[in-house]
Design a protein around this motif. Structure first.
Motif, PDB file in Angstrom:
ATOM      1  N   UNK A  70       0.843  -1.203   0.000  1.00 17.03           N
ATOM      2  CA  UNK A  70       0.000   0.000   0.000  1.00 17.03           C
ATOM      3  C   UNK A  70       0.869   1.241   0.000  1.00 17.03           C
ATOM      4  N   UNK A  71       1.823   1.316   0.943  1.00 22.73           N
ATOM      5  CA  UNK A  71       2.672   2.497   1.053  1.00 22.73           C
ATOM      6  C   UNK A  71       3.589   2.651  -0.158  1.00 22.73           C
ATOM      7  N   UNK A  72       4.162   1.550  -0.615  1.00 21.17           N
ATOM      8  CA  UNK A  72       5.050   1.618  -1.771  1.00 21.17           C
ATOM      9  C   UNK A  72       4.324   2.097  -3.018  1.00 21.17           C
ATOM     10  N   UNK A  73       3.113   1.577  -3.238  1.00 17.80           N
ATOM     11  CA  UNK A  73       2.333   1.986  -4.411  1.00 17.80           C
ATOM     12  C   UNK A  73       1.935   3.459  -4.316  1.00 17.80           C
ATOM     13  N   UNK A  74       1.518   3.883  -3.122  1.00 21.09           N
ATOM     14  CA  UNK A  74       1.212   5.299  -2.916  1.00 21.09           C
ATOM     15  C   UNK A  74       2.431   6.167  -3.214  1.00 21.09           C
ATOM     16  N   UNK A  75       3.602   5.702  -2.745  1.00 21.55           N
ATOM     17  CA  UNK A  75       4.821   6.467  -2.946  1.00 21.55           C
ATOM     18  C   UNK A  75       5.204   6.572  -4.412  1.00 21.55           C
ATOM     19  N   UNK A  76       5.151   5.463  -5.136  1.00 19.31           N
ATOM     20  CA  UNK A  76       5.570   5.457  -6.544  1.00 19.31           C
ATOM     21  C   UNK A  76       4.620   6.298  -7.401  1.00 19.31           C
ATOM     22  N   UNK A  77       3.331   5.999  -7.325  1.00 20.31           N
ATOM     23  CA  UNK A  77       2.370   6.721  -8.164  1.00 20.31           C
ATOM     24  C   UNK A  77       2.246   8.182  -7.732  1.00 20.31           C
TER      25      UNK A  77
END
Length: 289
Positions: free
Chosen positions: A40-47
């Protein structure tokens, strides 16, 4: 345009920003327990970083200005990581309404930190208000009693980390624009996700519903960053800032209506103390300015 009209626009933008952040929390909470926290956090960070990077460049700003290597930015980045870990763990293990109530104490901690680290003037009345507000946090937590949930400490950690991030922002070079800080700040969620993967399950394949919720959470969070920045630039700080506390109302409504949460009377009492003392502190700052 008159100052009153600017203040009204700023207040409306602040309300939109707080609603957006609350909806972003809803999206993360809806995914929590199904999608690993690191994902969740990684996807939020990348996008989120991609969106902010394009936005920053569209405004003609550098993505990596020299001022970004200031020590205060490194400290701010570290607290962004801690805040990201704490937020996703709190949203996974505690009610949204409880997390939202405790987060409202962040401005009080910022005021306390401003006095301790930046030698800002804080009189006895404001110290008393800060103490009462922090007492409100203890009333919500109730440590030592049967109602105490150790997972609620994630909410306290998130609140302290966010307040510390704001204090580090005060020490950041003035040459840095809000968009540049925002881009670097949301990028902090990428290492946050990697760190979470070391202690939580690895990534999974998301279905269409989960992708929709994730993209929704990202878009409303980015929208919240934009509108809160616009709000602070349009209206007077003293007129606009108190409406930050509307996030508590949005959080309570969404937690009750979407997740069936039922905050007890002590949560409401603690929240009233936190918000009341926060508004008093803002009022005192406005009088002193």
């Amino acid at each position: 345009m008159s100052q009153d009209a600017d203040n009204l626009r700023g207040i409306l933008l602040m309300l939109v920003a707080m609603a957006a952040f609350a909806l972003g929390d809803v999206g993360i909470k809806a995914l929590a327990g199904v999608v690993p926290p690191g994902q969740i956090m990684g996807s939020l960070g990348i996008l989120g970083t991609v969106i902010f990077a394009f936005w920053t460049r569209a405004r003609g700003l550098a993505l990596f200005p020299r001022a970004l290597w200031h020590p205060a930015i490194a400290i701010r980045f570290a607290f962004e990581v801690l805040a990201g870990i704490s937020m996703v763990m709190a949203l996974t293990h505690t009610p949204l309404s409880l997390l939202t109530a405790i987060l409202q104490a962040a401005p009080l901690v910022v005021a306390m930190g401003g006095a301790l680290f930046f030698r800002e003037a804080v009189g006895p009345r404001r110290w008393a208000a800060i103490s009462v507000g922090l007492l409100g946090v203890l009333i919500i937590l109730r440590p030592g009693l049967s109602a105490f949930d150790p997972n609620a400490l994630w909410a306290v950690s998130a609140m302290i980390a966010l307040a510390s991030r704001d204090l580090a922002t005060r020490a950041a070079p003035k040459s840095l624009e809000n968009l540049q800080l925002g881009t670097f700040g949301i990028f902090a969620l990428v290492p946050t996700g990697l760190l979470l993967f070391t202690v939580t399950p690895g990534p999974i394949w998301l279905d269409v519903r989960e992708w929709v919720i994730l993209i929704f959470a990202i878009l409303v969070t980015v929208g919240g960053y934009y509108t809160i920045t616009a709000a602070m630039r349009v209206g007077e700080i003293g007129a606009v800032t108190p409406f930050r506390y509307s996030r508590l109302i949005f959080g309570l409504i969404l937690g009750i209506s979407l997740f069936g949460e039922r905050p007890d009377i002590w949560t409401y009492v603690g929240a009233i103390l936190i918000v009341g003392t926060g508004l008093y502190t803002i009022w005192r700052e406005r009088r002193a300015s």
